[in-house]
Design an enzyme around this catalytic site. Structure first.
Site, PDB file in Angstrom:
ATOM      1  N   CYS B 130       0.860  -1.304   0.038  1.00 28.14           N
ATOM      2  CA  CYS B 130      -0.027   0.068  -0.148  1.00 28.14           C
ATOM      3  C   CYS B 130       0.997   1.303   0.065  1.00 28.14           C
ATOM      4  CB  CYS B 130      -0.864   0.081   1.240  1.00 28.14           C
ATOM      5  SG  CYS B 130      -0.027  -0.268   2.867  1.00 28.14           S
ATOM      6  N   HIS B 243      -2.662   6.675   4.510  1.00 24.37           N
ATOM      7  CA  HIS B 243      -1.447   6.661   5.123  1.00 24.37           C
ATOM      8  C   HIS B 243      -1.035   8.233   4.326  1.00 24.37           C
ATOM      9  CE1 HIS B 243      -1.385   2.762   6.114  1.00 24.37           C
ATOM     10  NE2 HIS B 243      -0.828   2.157   5.259  1.00 24.37           N
TER      11      HIS B 243
END
Lengths: 346, 346
Positions: B130, B243
């Site tokens: 990711c 994130h």
């Protein structure tokens, strides 16, 4: 023949002010008289010190009369107004604001790094920015062994950096979010609970925020090295207290992690926290309330044979502000650079 | 003549599995049949898709019979067991685990970066990590203009990276702390609420954790450049989803922020978020639920004339995982690289 000192705390009711009070007591700083100064708004409150409740007074010119030492932590504009008056009244001012830090006539001191600078003051000694203090304590011991050429920092800064109200705001926001409500942001420009954002200080024309430029300029001044190249990205994280920093260092020659560990394990103000098997490294919740800067994850940078990576956490309110100021005061005491009076034994 | 496909989701009940389901529906992926596969434990549950409640089945060899496409997101060991069986049964597997990513026979694809690699699969296509996906989407457009020589990353990774249970744990910990209780950590090794800590994946002999090495090795493979030097410090922060990353880039020659902005404003999958006056830049709470990687704070690195700093946020569950997998599937559809059957119009 020990002396004791008449001390005033300017900004006594703030997060750093209260920490100053606690440290003066816990470290047995030789205080003969303590005055707690704050804004009109806070005057009349009392704060505990050595078993007594001391009154908080509104700051005034009279408040500095006879003071030997003023610990100021009430913001830049307050310091700009009152520090010169306190100096004129004969006190030495240790100022936690950014007002005088880059003034060439004002020493900027981290006692583990440049204690000798403190002696050259003309009434005011500046306490560096919190993030900078924590970084310099960890990087200086390495820099002494092999000069740092370049430093790339990314910070993880807690709410406490913006004061007690900011810490409260994050808690209220977290509560609201957990109850499915919209968080309200007043101290910070955006909700910080369960969020992160670039540090909300003014940005310069090059896109660097004030906090980042403090790390750049103050570190150079503290290290006495205008050559060291520094860049930083400062970020707020929803931590109540203690800052963390990811630091990438470039040296002229390789600096092995083993050597760095050896150096840092003996460095003043540093505690190595590295349990590689347990994946246990510095964390803000473990740095909070501690004097030392916790350092760990020391690695050879795999992108640069002369590089080192490290990770640090430190209590921003304590070593990043109040403790550093008290340590400067202790330096002055040790060198007999404060007026004071010979203490009468009780 | 459009075709439609028999699709299976392996790990349908996880955070990424549910996002896959939602994206298949919202993006009108041509599904003729959808099977939801998970562990024995989850079998019997139902999940909504296009107005129906589909049953979750325990994964078995039979489950892949006649499947054209398998979207796997159930962890490395599950993928290692089942992906080859699905391929043997004739399906193409897009695998979100790390099991096959560095296998030279398996393409590792970010559709905005290396779509052409998808065609060379031998049954399995790997979906990158990711943090790596988000970074490559933002850095690739710059790399194409002027090759990146070195990259220093520091990450601010949300709980969602460790799955739905981790997100729940952070909320429960925050509640406990707000009530003055001790937080309990079970999914993570340490409490994450109001704390940060280095990413809790296994560390290699050089002190880099798995997550960091994924950023290094996967980026090189995706960019098709073994020369690019990368270092990273991966850190967990108490954010529920999305994130953030602070990225320092070194080029061979100066790369102006203006040029970088121009390039990134036209880059697929990127949204520039830069309001310098309002101090408004990418934040995880604003990236959540969005397809694009938000990029901002683009600055010339003041420590390096050939350097650029940037800050990005992206939804780790969406673009960092499920959306990227669906985009790969869409690529295969567009190039007619999936079996499928001619769709019967209703």
């Amino acid at each position: 023949m020990s002396k004791s000192y008449r001390v005033a705390i300017l900004g006594a009711t703030g997060a750093v002010g209260q920490e100053l009070l606690e440290l003066l007591e816990n470290r047995n700083f030789p205080v003969s008289d303590l005055r707690l100064l704050a804004s009109e708004r806070s005057a009349g409150r009392t704060l505990p010190f050595q078993g007594e409740n001391l009154p908080v007074e509104a700051v005034s010119e009279k408040a500095f009369e006879n003071a030997d030492l003023v610990l100021a932590s009430a913001g830049g504009s307050i310091s700009k107004t009152w520090a010169p008056k306190a100096v004129a009244a004969g006190a030495v001012v240790i100022d936690n604001s950014s007002a005088f830090r880059m003034n060439p006539e004002v020493p900027l001191v981290v006692p583990e790094v440049n204690p000798e600078a403190a002696a050259n003051h003309k009434g005011i000694i500046a306490n560096p920015n919190c993030t900078t203090i924590l970084m310099t304590v960890a990087v200086w011991p390495l820099h002494k062994v092999s000069p740092v050429q370049r430093l790339v920092a990314a910070t993880y800064q807690s709410a406490s950096g913006a004061g007690a109200k900011a810490m409260e705001e994050v808690k209220i926001q977290a509560s609201a979010i957990l109850e499915g409500k919209q968080p309200v942001a007043e101290v910070f420009p955006y909700p910080l609970a369960f969020n992160v954002f670039p540090h909300n200080t003014p940005l310069n024309e090059f896109g660097y925020c004030e906090e980042e430029m403090k790390m750049v300029n103050e570190t150079r001044k503290i290290f006495g090295s205008q050559d060291i190249r520094i860049t930083a990205t400062c970020v707020r994280v929803p931590v109540l207290r203690s800052h963390s920093e990811a630091i990438n260092l470039e040296f002229e020659v390789p600096f092995s992690p083993e050597k760095a560990r050896e150096v840092l394990s003996q460095a003043p103000g540093v505690k190595l926290v590295e349990d590689w098997k347990a994946n246990h490294f510095p964390m803000p919740i473990e740095a909070t309330g501690r004097d030392e800067v916790l350092v760990g994850r020391i690695r050879q940078d795999i992108s640069n044979s002369c590089g080192l990576e490290l990770w640090l956490c430190g209590d921003q309110v304590r070593k990043g502000a109040a403790l550093n100021a008290i340590q400067i005061a202790e330096l002055l005491v040790a060198k007999n650079l404060l007026k004071g009076a010979v203490a009468v034994s009780h």
